[in-house]
Design a protein around this motif. Structure first.
Motif, PDB file in Angstrom:
ATOM      1  N   UNK A 319       0.832  -1.214   0.000  1.00 25.73           N
ATOM      2  CA  UNK A 319       0.000   0.000   0.000  1.00 25.73           C
ATOM      3  C   UNK A 319       0.863   1.259   0.000  1.00 25.73           C
ATOM      4  N   UNK A 320       0.315   2.330  -0.545  1.00 28.06           N
ATOM      5  CA  UNK A 320       1.013   3.609  -0.627  1.00 28.06           C
ATOM      6  C   UNK A 320       0.145   4.713  -0.029  1.00 28.06           C
ATOM      7  N   UNK A 321       0.803   5.761   0.440  1.00 29.03           N
ATOM      8  CA  UNK A 321       0.070   6.910   0.973  1.00 29.03           C
ATOM      9  C   UNK A 321      -0.726   7.578  -0.144  1.00 29.03           C
ATOM     10  N   UNK A 322      -1.895   8.088   0.202  1.00 30.47           N
ATOM     11  CA  UNK A 322      -2.728   8.747  -0.790  1.00 30.47           C
ATOM     12  C   UNK A 322      -3.937   9.402  -0.154  1.00 30.47           C
ATOM     13  N   UNK A 323      -4.724  10.043  -0.987  1.00 25.19           N
ATOM     14  CA  UNK A 323      -5.921  10.721  -0.513  1.00 25.19           C
ATOM     15  C   UNK A 323      -7.167   9.945  -0.915  1.00 25.19           C
ATOM     16  N   UNK A 324      -8.203  10.066  -0.092  1.00 26.42           N
ATOM     17  CA  UNK A 324      -9.461   9.380  -0.375  1.00 26.42           C
ATOM     18  C   UNK A 324     -10.152  10.080  -1.539  1.00 26.42           C
ATOM     19  N   UNK A 325     -10.415   9.324  -2.609  1.00 32.10           N
ATOM     20  CA  UNK A 325     -11.050   9.907  -3.787  1.00 32.10           C
ATOM     21  C   UNK A 325     -12.365   9.226  -4.140  1.00 32.10           C
ATOM     22  N   UNK A 326     -12.836   8.318  -3.305  1.00 36.59           N
ATOM     23  CA  UNK A 326     -14.078   7.629  -3.587  1.00 36.59           C
ATOM     24  C   UNK A 326     -13.928   6.433  -4.501  1.00 36.59           C
ATOM     25  N   UNK A 327     -12.724   6.196  -5.062  1.00 34.90           N
ATOM     26  CA  UNK A 327     -12.505   5.071  -5.964  1.00 34.90           C
ATOM     27  C   UNK A 327     -11.565   4.036  -5.358  1.00 34.90           C
ATOM     28  N   UNK A 328     -10.410   4.506  -4.888  1.00 37.98           N
ATOM     29  CA  UNK A 328      -9.442   3.579  -4.296  1.00 37.98           C
ATOM     30  C   UNK A 328      -9.932   3.107  -2.932  1.00 37.98           C
ATOM     31  N   UNK A 331      -6.533   0.753   2.891  1.00 37.35           N
ATOM     32  CA  UNK A 331      -5.954  -0.381   3.592  1.00 37.35           C
ATOM     33  C   UNK A 331      -5.967  -0.040   5.078  1.00 37.35           C
ATOM     34  N   UNK A 332      -6.921  -0.599   5.805  1.00 34.03           N
ATOM     35  CA  UNK A 332      -7.146  -0.219   7.196  1.00 34.03           C
ATOM     36  C   UNK A 332      -5.949  -0.568   8.078  1.00 34.03           C
ATOM     37  N   UNK A 333      -5.398  -1.770   7.908  1.00 33.64           N
ATOM     38  CA  UNK A 333      -4.275  -2.187   8.752  1.00 33.64           C
ATOM     39  C   UNK A 333      -3.059  -1.306   8.504  1.00 33.64           C
ATOM     40  N   UNK A 334      -2.748  -1.028   7.242  1.00 35.00           N
ATOM     41  CA  UNK A 334      -1.592  -0.177   6.937  1.00 35.00           C
ATOM     42  C   UNK A 334      -1.812   1.243   7.451  1.00 35.00           C
ATOM     43  N   UNK A 357      -6.413   8.758  16.990  1.00 37.88           N
ATOM     44  CA  UNK A 357      -6.286   9.974  16.192  1.00 37.88           C
ATOM     45  C   UNK A 357      -5.721   9.608  14.826  1.00 37.88           C
ATOM     46  N   UNK A 358      -6.515   9.798  13.773  1.00 39.37           N
ATOM     47  CA  UNK A 358      -6.111   9.506  12.396  1.00 39.37           C
ATOM     48  C   UNK A 358      -6.034  10.826  11.641  1.00 39.37           C
ATOM     49  N   UNK A 359      -4.906  11.060  10.983  1.00 37.44           N
ATOM     50  CA  UNK A 359      -4.705  12.269  10.178  1.00 37.44           C
ATOM     51  C   UNK A 359      -4.697  11.883   8.691  1.00 37.44           C
ATOM     52  N   UNK A 360      -4.927  12.857   7.797  1.00 45.96           N
ATOM     53  CA  UNK A 360      -4.913  12.532   6.354  1.00 45.96           C
ATOM     54  C   UNK A 360      -3.615  11.897   5.880  1.00 45.96           C
ATOM     55  N   UNK A 361      -2.469  12.311   6.480  1.00 38.45           N
ATOM     56  CA  UNK A 361      -1.202  11.744   6.023  1.00 38.45           C
ATOM     57  C   UNK A 361      -1.023  10.290   6.443  1.00 38.45           C
ATOM     58  N   UNK A 362      -1.910   9.792   7.298  1.00 42.20           N
ATOM     59  CA  UNK A 362      -1.842   8.388   7.707  1.00 42.20           C
ATOM     60  C   UNK A 362      -2.532   7.459   6.702  1.00 42.20           C
ATOM     61  N   UNK A 363      -3.365   7.987   5.856  1.00 40.44           N
ATOM     62  CA  UNK A 363      -4.179   7.157   4.969  1.00 40.44           C
ATOM     63  C   UNK A 363      -3.281   6.360   4.022  1.00 40.44           C
ATOM     64  N   UNK A 364      -3.508   5.067   3.940  1.00 38.33           N
ATOM     65  CA  UNK A 364      -2.814   4.189   3.008  1.00 38.33           C
ATOM     66  C   UNK A 364      -3.852   3.516   2.118  1.00 38.33           C
TER      67      UNK A 364
END
Length: 557
Positions: A319-328, A331-334, A357-364
């Protein structure tokens, strides 16, 4: 029980040498199907000095290199790290090694290069030619053995390791010419890897320690050449031409100084090492080399289909870092693993108390890799008096390749060119019944509109590429083009049109293979293959089996 086969004896010796110097020799690449013969080998692996650890091709980086222990970190409120498999001494047993991805091969290669406590046993169960261990990783393993075809009667109980030999290894020395001789033998066998002579020297030192010797001798070098060089050879060594003898000098040479007249220790001749390697070369080595060259030339997009990255389906990737776009997909564990180290700091600075505490930069985001279907476009010359024979052989080759299409996900299309143009007789399909129906009555005779055949194949390739497939063109012709694209009987213009379309196909990146079915090889077809960037095979008496084998060999990699 019958005496063990020579192949099993070499395996027995390889395992004993690995027990002497496991990290220095890197390991063993064992190609064998799952069964009693391979089980007999794996049952003996726990006797190697390093602890046994099994890994699989889908192993995560956190398991290899270590990282944050997510459960312990969340439970204790502080960062808890765990060590990876590569941090501890181990004999790593890689199962299903033929499925090892390039990324994992690179990680394991780096670990073998930089660690003095790791050894790798790669268990390869591949069936097809393209199902094999990545070459970069295989290059770091001293021993390569193929047990396919070895029956249980050709095996025996494997010898136990000798712990005392490992202690003697440090005292074993090799003469100054040993590495130079090994390097020259490797060059004459077509081995271009610089690691091979170094691994062979380590194998020779381990063999000397196993035999209780402190100096590497002739038998040690010969054993190393047989085990390390023979599986890697890419050519049959030619006999070197002897230089004419130099004229003897008139003057008598002066007497050597005191102490320099002693007879030097004899060195093993290079030819003896070559003969040891040649004795173990496969009988069909030259055929394998030719097939390998054709496969490498045709591999620019061919093979098992193009690799594509996706975000919905396929084989999971890291998995790679990214932003939520409604398509991808997330990966909850990552994501939790990325956020875990920051939880203590975020709790102290948070305005609103939260458990997590979850920040946008944590999203995988999840990623996948999928391979497109491959399309073989047979472009067959149906002109002239020999058209019926060529079409019959092409029909047989298509049907033979289709029998493998279900396992390899291949599609097949057929373009025939004759008279003043070309016709798509068989659209892309995997249906054997439909293929036989379409091939039942192919027309023949007339001129040779080679350019029209290439243009039709290019159009089919373009449509297939638009459908997400990977097209490859197999051109079967005698090369005597005499019909131009405008339908005129002009040999010069016909050759120019064929040249133009060949260049266009190469610019589009469409791989292919050119099979010359003429009675005599046609030089113009060899030139055309060069323009296409495709391998050229002259098969003047090609039958269905040879055409099928040639296409399969050239397009597998």
């Amino acid at each position: 029980m019958t005496d063990p086969a020579p192949l099993w004896q070499r395996l027995d010796l390889a395992l004993r040498l690995l027990a002497v110097d496991p990290a220095g020799l890197g390991g063993l690449w064992l190609r064998a199907r799952s069964g009693p013969v391979r089980d007999r080998v794996t049952d003996a692996l726990p006797e190697l000095p390093l602890p046994l650890r099994r890994i699989h091709p889908g192993i995560a980086d956190e398991q290899l290199f270590g990282g944050v222990d997510l459960t312990a970190t969340l439970a204790e409120g502080r960062v808890v790290r765990q060590a990876g498999l590569l941090a501890r001494p181990a004999t790593l047993v890689l199962t299903m090694a033929e499925r090892c991805a390039a990324g994992l091969a690179a990680r394991l290669s780096g670990a073998l290069d930089g660690a003095a406590h790791l050894c790798l046993i790669a268990l390869d169960e591949g069936v097809e030619a393209d199902e094999t261990l990545p070459s970069g990783l295989a290059d770091r393993l001293a021993f390569q053995l193929d047990l396919d075809g070895l029956a249980w009667g050709g095996t025996a109980q494997l010898s136990p390791p000798d712990p005392a030999a490992h202690d003697r290894l440090a005292a074993v020395t090799a003469g100054p010419e040993a590495l130079a001789d090994l390097a020259r033998v490797a060059a004459r066998l077509g081995i271009d890897s610089l690691r091979a002579p170094l691994l062979a020297l380590r194998a020779a030192r381990a063999h000397a320690a196993l035999m209780g010797r402190n100096v590497v001798g002739d038998d040690d070098l010969r054993a190393a050449v047989e085990l390390v060089f023979a599986p890697r050879a890419t050519q049959v060594p030619e006999q070197e031409r002897e230089d004419p003898p130099e004229p003897e000098p008139d003057d008598t040479p002066p007497d050597p100084p005191e102490g320099e007249g002693e007879t030097p220790e004899p060195q093993i001749p290079e030819e003896v090492l070559l003969e040891a390697a040649k004795a173990l070369l496969p009988a069909d080595l030259l055929a394998r080399i030719a097939a390998g060259k054709a496969a490498r030339a045709a591999k620019s997009g061919a093979g098992a289909g193009a690799v594509k990255k996706g975000n919905r389906r396929g084989r999971p990737l890291t998995p790679r870092a990214g932003r939520i776009d409604g398509q991808a997909k997330i990966d909850l564990v990552a994501t939790l693993r990325a956020a875990a180290p920051w939880q203590p700091l975020r709790r102290k600075t948070a305005v609103t108390p939260r458990v997590l505490h979850i920040r946008p930069e944590d999203i995988r985001l999840r990623r996948y890799e999928e391979k497109s279907d491959r399309l073989l476009i047979f472009t067959v010359d149906a002109s002239g008096s020999a058209a019926l024979a060529r079409l019959a052989e092409a029909k047989g080759a298509v049907e033979m390749l289709l029998t493998e299409a279900y396992a390899r996900r291949d599609h097949v299309a057929l373009v025939a060119f004759r008279g003043q143009g070309a016709e798509l007789l068989l659209p892309p399909t995997r249906s054997l019944v439909q293929t036989k129906r379409r091939l039942a009555a192919l027309p023949g005779g007339g001129g040779t509109p080679l350019a029209a055949g290439l243009r039709a194949a290019m159009e089919v390739a373009g449509m297939a590429r638009g459908r997400g497939m990977t097209p490859t063109i197999a051109l079967l012709t005698d090369g005597r083009a005499n019909i131009a694209l405008d339908g005129s009987a002009n040999r010069t213009m016909a050759a120019e049109d064929a040249t133009m379309l060949a260049r266009a196909l190469r610019v589009q990146g469409t791989p292919g293979i050119v099979i010359d079915t003429g009675v005599r090889p046609e030089a113009a077809l060899s030139t055309l293959a060069g323009l296409l960037g495709a391998p050229y095979l002259a098969l003047p008496r090609a039958d269905a089996g040879r055409i099928s084998a040639a296409v399969s060999t050239a397009l597998e990699g």
